[in-house]
Design a protein around this motif. Sequence first.
Motif, PDB file in Angstrom:
ATOM      1  N   THR A   1      -6.813  -0.170   4.955  1.00  0.00           N
ATOM      2  CA  THR A   1      -6.637  -0.531   3.701  1.00  0.00           C
ATOM      3  C   THR A   1      -5.656  -1.834   3.388  1.00  0.00           C
ATOM      4  O   THR A   1      -5.747  -2.757   2.901  1.00  0.00           O
TER       5      THR A   1
ATOM      6  N   GLN B   1      -7.229   5.038   7.843  1.00  0.00           N
ATOM      7  CA  GLN B   1      -7.818   4.659   6.555  1.00  0.00           C
ATOM      8  C   GLN B   1      -6.718   3.527   5.860  1.00  0.00           C
ATOM      9  O   GLN B   1      -6.728   2.719   5.317  1.00  0.00           O
ATOM     10  N   ILE B   2      -5.450   4.120   6.087  1.00  0.00           N
ATOM     11  CA  ILE B   2      -4.150   3.380   5.665  1.00  0.00           C
ATOM     12  C   ILE B   2      -4.073   2.090   5.957  1.00  0.00           C
ATOM     13  O   ILE B   2      -4.010   1.174   5.447  1.00  0.00           O
TER      14      ILE B   2
ATOM     15  N   ALA C   1       0.641   5.431   0.527  1.00  0.00           N
ATOM     16  CA  ALA C   1      -0.338   6.234   0.970  1.00  0.00           C
ATOM     17  C   ALA C   1       0.315   7.672   1.385  1.00  0.00           C
ATOM     18  O   ALA C   1       1.409   7.713   1.652  1.00  0.00           O
TER      19      ALA C   1
ATOM     20  N   TYR D   1      -2.557   2.039  -4.509  1.00  0.00           N
ATOM     21  CA  TYR D   1      -2.467   3.401  -4.018  1.00  0.00           C
ATOM     22  C   TYR D   1      -3.828   4.077  -3.516  1.00  0.00           C
ATOM     23  O   TYR D   1      -4.742   4.009  -4.013  1.00  0.00           O
ATOM     24  N   THR D   2      -3.466   4.735  -2.346  1.00  0.00           N
ATOM     25  CA  THR D   2      -4.690   5.044  -1.674  1.00  0.00           C
ATOM     26  C   THR D   2      -5.106   6.619  -1.938  1.00  0.00           C
ATOM     27  O   THR D   2      -6.237   6.800  -1.596  1.00  0.00           O
TER      28      THR D   2
ATOM     29  N   GLN E   1      -5.273  10.700   3.178  1.00  0.00           N
ATOM     30  CA  GLN E   1      -5.730   9.493   3.915  1.00  0.00           C
ATOM     31  C   GLN E   1      -5.378   9.678   5.506  1.00  0.00           C
ATOM     32  O   GLN E   1      -4.163  10.157   5.856  1.00  0.00           O
TER      33      GLN E   1
ATOM     34  N   VAL F   1       0.854  -1.272  -0.032  1.00  0.00           N
ATOM     35  CA  VAL F   1      -0.075  -0.053  -0.056  1.00  0.00           C
ATOM     36  C   VAL F   1       0.860   1.272  -0.102  1.00  0.00           C
ATOM     37  O   VAL F   1       1.911   1.369   0.729  1.00  0.00           O
TER      38      VAL F   1
END
Length: 142
Positions: free
Chosen positions: A51, A47-48, A11, A38-39, A43, A9
Motif C-alpha cells: 500500500t 500488504q502495508i 496501519a 488508513y489500511t 494487515q 499510511v
Amino acid sequence: MQSSPLRVVVAKPGLDGHDRGAKVVARALRDAGVEVIYTGLHQTPAQIVATAVQEDADGIGLSVLSGAHMTAFTEVMKLLRHEDASNIVVFGGGIIPEDDAAGLLEEGVAALFTPGTSIATVVEWVTTHVGEDGKPLECVVS
C-alpha cells in the motif's frame, strides 16, 4: 518545502483488533493537512508495504498493541528494503518495552510513541520529520 501534502499510511498489523489509537492519530494527521491512507485492521506487513509503495507514501505509521511489535516492525523494514523503498519513514506506537524499542530504532524505525504521548507530539513529529528528504532527522521514543 514539500509542494504536495505529506502522504502517510496508518496501519494495524497482525491480529490486534484495537484500532482506536490508530484512528485518532489518522484523524489528527488529516486535520493537520497530511493525506492519510488508513489500511484498517489485520494487515500483513506485505500488504502495508505494498500500500505504501502503491500510494507513493512518505511515511508508514504502525500501531501495535498485541505484543507482536518486534515481528511486525522488523518485517515492514525488511520489505521496504527489498522494495527499494527505504526512503519511506516508519514510525509507530503501542505497548513497546524500552528494550524492544531500542532494537526497533536500531532496525531503522524512526520514532516510537508509547501510551501517554500527546497526539500533538505525534502530529508535530510527523509534520516535521517525514517527507522533507525521505529521512528522519532523529530517532525518538516518547
